[in-house]
Design a protein around this motif. Sequence first.
Motif, PDB file in Angstrom:
ATOM      1  N   GLY A   1      -6.363   4.724  -5.797  1.00  0.00           N
ATOM      2  CA  GLY A   1      -6.473   6.178  -6.010  1.00  0.00           C
ATOM      3  C   GLY A   1      -5.574   7.123  -6.073  1.00  0.00           C
ATOM      4  N   ARG A   2      -4.518   6.929  -5.609  1.00  0.00           N
ATOM      5  CA  ARG A   2      -3.358   7.848  -5.762  1.00  0.00           C
ATOM      6  C   ARG A   2      -2.815   7.491  -7.020  1.00  0.00           C
ATOM      7  NH1 ARG A   2       0.641   6.700  -1.202  1.00  0.00           N
ATOM      8  NH2 ARG A   2       0.646   4.570  -2.254  1.00  0.00           N
TER       9      ARG A   2
ATOM     10  N   ASN B   1      -3.189  11.628   0.967  1.00  0.00           N
ATOM     11  CA  ASN B   1      -2.586  10.448   0.562  1.00  0.00           C
ATOM     12  C   ASN B   1      -2.766  10.317  -1.024  1.00  0.00           C
ATOM     13  OD1 ASN B   1      -0.735   8.199   2.191  1.00  0.00           O
ATOM     14  ND2 ASN B   1      -2.348   8.814   3.382  1.00  0.00           N
ATOM     15  N   ILE B   2      -4.035  10.444  -1.469  1.00  0.00           N
ATOM     16  CA  ILE B   2      -4.539  10.390  -2.692  1.00  0.00           C
ATOM     17  C   ILE B   2      -3.944  11.549  -3.603  1.00  0.00           C
ATOM     18  CG2 ILE B   2      -6.382  10.386  -4.366  1.00  0.00           C
ATOM     19  CD1 ILE B   2      -7.980   8.863  -2.355  1.00  0.00           C
ATOM     20  N   ALA B   3      -3.840  12.584  -2.891  1.00  0.00           N
ATOM     21  CA  ALA B   3      -3.351  14.078  -3.572  1.00  0.00           C
ATOM     22  C   ALA B   3      -1.995  14.003  -3.715  1.00  0.00           C
ATOM     23  CB  ALA B   3      -4.304  15.219  -2.956  1.00  0.00           C
TER      24      ALA B   3
ATOM     25  N   TYR C   1       0.731  -1.258  -0.072  1.00  0.00           N
ATOM     26  CA  TYR C   1      -0.001  -0.066  -0.155  1.00  0.00           C
ATOM     27  C   TYR C   1       0.834   1.427   0.078  1.00  0.00           C
ATOM     28  CZ  TYR C   1      -3.056  -3.533   2.318  1.00  0.00           C
ATOM     29  OH  TYR C   1      -3.681  -4.786   2.583  1.00  0.00           O
ATOM     30  N   ALA C   2       1.899   1.231   0.688  1.00  0.00           N
ATOM     31  CA  ALA C   2       2.842   2.372   0.742  1.00  0.00           C
ATOM     32  C   ALA C   2       2.212   4.043   1.120  1.00  0.00           C
ATOM     33  CB  ALA C   2       3.600   2.596  -0.485  1.00  0.00           C
ATOM     34  N   LEU C   3       1.103   3.734   2.037  1.00  0.00           N
ATOM     35  CA  LEU C   3       0.402   5.068   2.563  1.00  0.00           C
ATOM     36  C   LEU C   3       1.316   5.642   3.617  1.00  0.00           C
ATOM     37  CD1 LEU C   3      -3.107   3.553   2.638  1.00  0.00           C
ATOM     38  CD2 LEU C   3      -2.169   4.657   0.802  1.00  0.00           C
TER      39      LEU C   3
ATOM     40  N   PRO D   1      -5.100   6.278   7.486  1.00  0.00           N
ATOM     41  CA  PRO D   1      -5.015   5.056   7.166  1.00  0.00           C
ATOM     42  C   PRO D   1      -5.399   3.881   8.290  1.00  0.00           C
ATOM     43  CG  PRO D   1      -3.316   6.160   5.997  1.00  0.00           C
ATOM     44  CD  PRO D   1      -3.983   7.235   6.952  1.00  0.00           C
ATOM     45  N   ARG D   2      -5.137   4.268   9.364  1.00  0.00           N
ATOM     46  CA  ARG D   2      -5.105   3.045  10.412  1.00  0.00           C
ATOM     47  C   ARG D   2      -6.805   3.017  10.576  1.00  0.00           C
ATOM     48  NH1 ARG D   2      -3.259   7.816  12.929  1.00  0.00           N
ATOM     49  NH2 ARG D   2      -4.807   8.853  14.173  1.00  0.00           N
ATOM     50  N   ALA D   3      -7.573   3.743  10.146  1.00  0.00           N
ATOM     51  CA  ALA D   3      -8.924   3.593  10.576  1.00  0.00           C
ATOM     52  C   ALA D   3      -9.716   2.847   9.460  1.00  0.00           C
ATOM     53  CB  ALA D   3      -9.493   4.902  10.839  1.00  0.00           C
ATOM     54  N   LEU D   4      -8.929   2.570   8.584  1.00  0.00           N
ATOM     55  CA  LEU D   4      -9.505   1.682   7.178  1.00  0.00           C
ATOM     56  C   LEU D   4      -9.235   0.134   7.222  1.00  0.00           C
ATOM     57  CD1 LEU D   4      -8.560   4.159   4.356  1.00  0.00           C
ATOM     58  CD2 LEU D   4     -10.459   4.371   5.726  1.00  0.00           C
TER      59      LEU D   4
END
Length: 402
Positions: free
Chosen positions: A143-144, A93-95, A82-84, A129-132
């Motif tokens: 998305g990124r 993250n996406i932007a 994932y590398a978020l 991300p930790r909430a996903l």
Amino acid sequence: MTFEDVNKIYLDGTRAVSNFDLEIQDGEFMVLVGPSGCGKTTALRMVAGLEEISQGVLRIGDRVVNHVPSRDRDIAMVFQSYALYPHLSVYENIAFGLKLRKTPKQEIRSRVEKAAELLGLTDHLDRKPRALSGGQRQRVAMGRAIVREPAAFLMDEPLSNLDAKLRVQMRAEISQLQTSLGVTTIYVTHDQVEAMTMGDRVAVMRKGELLQVAAPQELYDRPVNLFVGGFIGSPAMNLIEATLQRENGGMTAVAGSQRVPLGEETLSVRPALRDYEGRQVVLGIRPEDLEDASLEEASGSQPSLRGNVNLREALGSEVMVHFTIDASPASTEDVRELARDVGSEAPTGSEQEATLVGRFSARTKVRDGETVEVAVDTRALHFFEPDSGLGIYNGGEREGNE
């Protein structure tokens, strides 16, 4: 995108990719599949510009990109990890990549919101991300990549960290997304089920070499060699030693005490079998081409095998039946490598008993320890040369490569 005789040779002489020739069409979903260490990820990293090309030419569109920096190749990569950025929100993250490019804020917002809607992330843009869940994190990584609107997506085993149920769901989502976006995609996986269900075409690799490139069904029906036949399919193809004998004007495959007459249809699609009279072959039988002979749909004059049931796995819609027959399992280097890849013990060549797996109807009444008569659909049998491993079709041609 085109690979022209591309090679990757490391400083210690290790050859990771050899004479790699592959043309990927615009908008195509191409899957690279093969056992661990076969070179598929190295090939992907050469496209990404993360590995130098030792020899050969790589083109993206009409441009040779061998020495073009990764950032200038107009590609987007999705990794297994994932590398978020954990401290950034989903939106950030996406932007992130667009901000680095100094894309105008309004355009960034438009692209991120569009990608989030495509991926079902609109309600999660403010979260970290930790909430996903794992699946949602992978969507953020997707998305990124999407917002960059690249010429190609590169995906390196993006689903391997997900549980089985989520992998099935994400396979479908990625396939639908790629179709709707129409972006050329190279997808690397070790999971041949992923390869078969997602790819427009699948490229099977082994030891750095490309063995066969074809549509999934063609790979399945006409594998170019024993390795491809044994690697593609789940459960795997059953492989046993057999000798072809002429009998009653036709041909019969003899394996130990088992005799399987080959119908005219089998010989018509594999005419080269007639040249193998008295010679040993490797006989491949897919589990779905075996059925409990006592059932109505398998009754009649179908050839059959007789064996003893070791194990039955009831899966609801079907029953996987493991049974042993009086025949020798195939023992070639291809078979040994296939066994190593799944962590099982390869046959030594001295066994006189082979264990086969049949995909039986849920109506079967067979039980552990019983003797079972197993009907064989001879139209779907596969035959390979023991030495070269090549499939026997029309005279030993290498079929299936495009």
